[in-house]
Design a protein around this motif. Structure first.
Motif, mmCIF file in Angstrom:
data_model
loop_
_atom_site.group_PDB
_atom_site.id
_atom_site.type_symbol
_atom_site.label_atom_id
_atom_site.label_comp_id
_atom_site.label_asym_id
_atom_site.label_seq_id
_atom_site.Cartn_x
_atom_site.Cartn_y
_atom_site.Cartn_z
ATOM 1 N N LYS A 83 33.561 40.950 33.590
ATOM 2 C CA LYS A 83 34.686 40.648 34.824
ATOM 3 C C LYS A 83 34.991 41.913 34.368
ATOM 4 C CE LYS A 83 36.801 37.078 35.720
ATOM 5 N NZ LYS A 83 37.476 35.921 36.415
ATOM 6 N N GLY A 84 36.119 42.135 32.755
ATOM 7 C CA GLY A 84 36.698 42.637 33.426
ATOM 8 C C GLY A 84 36.642 44.584 33.534
ATOM 9 N N GLN A 85 35.477 44.932 32.935
ATOM 10 C CA GLN A 85 34.945 46.386 32.743
ATOM 11 C C GLN A 85 35.080 46.583 34.523
ATOM 12 O OE1 GLN A 85 31.931 45.442 30.596
ATOM 13 N NE2 GLN A 85 32.555 47.156 28.916
ATOM 14 N N ILE A 86 34.638 45.913 35.526
ATOM 15 C CA ILE A 86 34.132 45.976 36.847
ATOM 16 C C ILE A 86 35.581 45.636 37.131
ATOM 17 C CG2 ILE A 86 31.892 46.043 36.065
ATOM 18 C CD1 ILE A 86 32.357 43.304 38.062
ATOM 19 N N SER A 87 36.654 44.990 36.991
ATOM 20 C CA SER A 87 37.778 44.315 37.860
ATOM 21 C C SER A 87 38.052 46.115 38.732
ATOM 22 C CB SER A 87 39.082 44.096 37.293
ATOM 23 O OG SER A 87 39.473 45.229 35.800
ATOM 24 N N ARG A 88 38.254 47.216 37.340
ATOM 25 C CA ARG A 88 39.039 48.216 38.411
ATOM 26 C C ARG A 88 38.369 48.603 39.061
ATOM 27 N NH1 ARG A 88 40.462 53.049 34.205
ATOM 28 N NH2 ARG A 88 39.312 51.268 33.024
ATOM 29 N N ALA A 89 37.169 49.032 39.052
ATOM 30 C CA ALA A 89 35.969 49.441 39.547
ATOM 31 C C ALA A 89 35.597 49.205 41.141
ATOM 32 C CB ALA A 89 34.671 50.043 39.176
ATOM 33 N N LEU A 90 36.203 47.424 41.137
ATOM 34 C CA LEU A 90 35.910 46.804 42.378
ATOM 35 C C LEU A 90 37.334 46.930 43.287
ATOM 36 C CD1 LEU A 90 35.032 42.646 41.285
ATOM 37 C CD2 LEU A 90 33.861 44.782 43.110
ATOM 38 N N ALA A 91 38.264 46.740 41.836
ATOM 39 C CA ALA A 91 39.610 47.242 43.186
ATOM 40 C C ALA A 91 39.962 48.739 43.439
ATOM 41 C CB ALA A 91 40.683 47.098 41.792
ATOM 42 N N GLU A 92 38.966 49.933 42.789
ATOM 43 C CA GLU A 92 39.209 50.709 44.447
ATOM 44 C C GLU A 92 37.903 50.672 44.774
ATOM 45 O OE1 GLU A 92 39.138 54.942 44.603
ATOM 46 O OE2 GLU A 92 40.580 53.922 43.446
#
Length: 171
Positions: A83-92
């Motif tokens: 979950k942590g790895q994808i959080s930045r991409a999801l925010a973008e």
């Protein structure tokens, strides 16, 4: 010119198997990894050009697809990241209005994500690009050859999964 020379000249340098290289590079698994890496790199360049998505963003959009909203945890599992790895991409993706986030009405501790209309358009561009790449890759194979190849790949995949399970059992 021999068929071997024609084939070697048509391949990019990293795909040519040289008899001087370590024997492992001549193994089928190494050759498949070279093919998979070439396909992945080409796909990433294409999707970046078509949609402006990074490889992680592309994976998220492709996994969300035309499905009902998905939990962030389930999406992370689908793309093989935490979950942590994808959080930045999801925010973008949210900032670019390709993805929406909402609390799960059944459990407000859980966040659901889904594609917006613009996200669906990016997904459809990815699918169309993938279909074109697949067609171009396979157009040189006769239908019987393709069926045979896919059967071999299915059997090799099953054997590789069994080998992985056995390795996990050993350690």
């Amino acid at each position: 010119m021999t068929e071997k020379l024609r084939t070697e000249r048509a391949l990019p340098p990293e795909a040519v198997v040289d008899s001087e290289l370590a024997p492992i590079t001549a193994m089928m698994s190494s050759r498949l990894m070279v093919l998979a890496n070439l396909l992945r790199r080409g796909a990433m360049l294409r999707y970046k050009r078509l949609t402006g998505l990074s490889s992680v963003e592309f994976g998220l959009v492709a996994s969300l697809g035309r499905r009902p909203p998905m939990s962030v945890v389930r999406l992370a599992e689908a793309v093989g990241m935490d979950k942590g790895q994808i959080s930045r991409a999801l925010a973008e993706l949210v900032a670019r209005k390709l993805v929406t986030k909402a609390a799960n009405p059944r459990d407000n501790r859980e966040t659901l994500v889904s594609l917006t209309k613009a996200g669906l358009a990016a997904h459809d561009a990815i699918v169309a690009g993938a279909q074109e790449r697949n067609r171009r890759l396979l157009e040189q194979l006769a239908p019987g050859d393709l069926e045979l190849l896919l059967g071999h790949i299915d059997r090799l995949t099953l054997t590789a999964a069994e080998m992985l399970a056995a390795e996990r059992g050993l350690g």
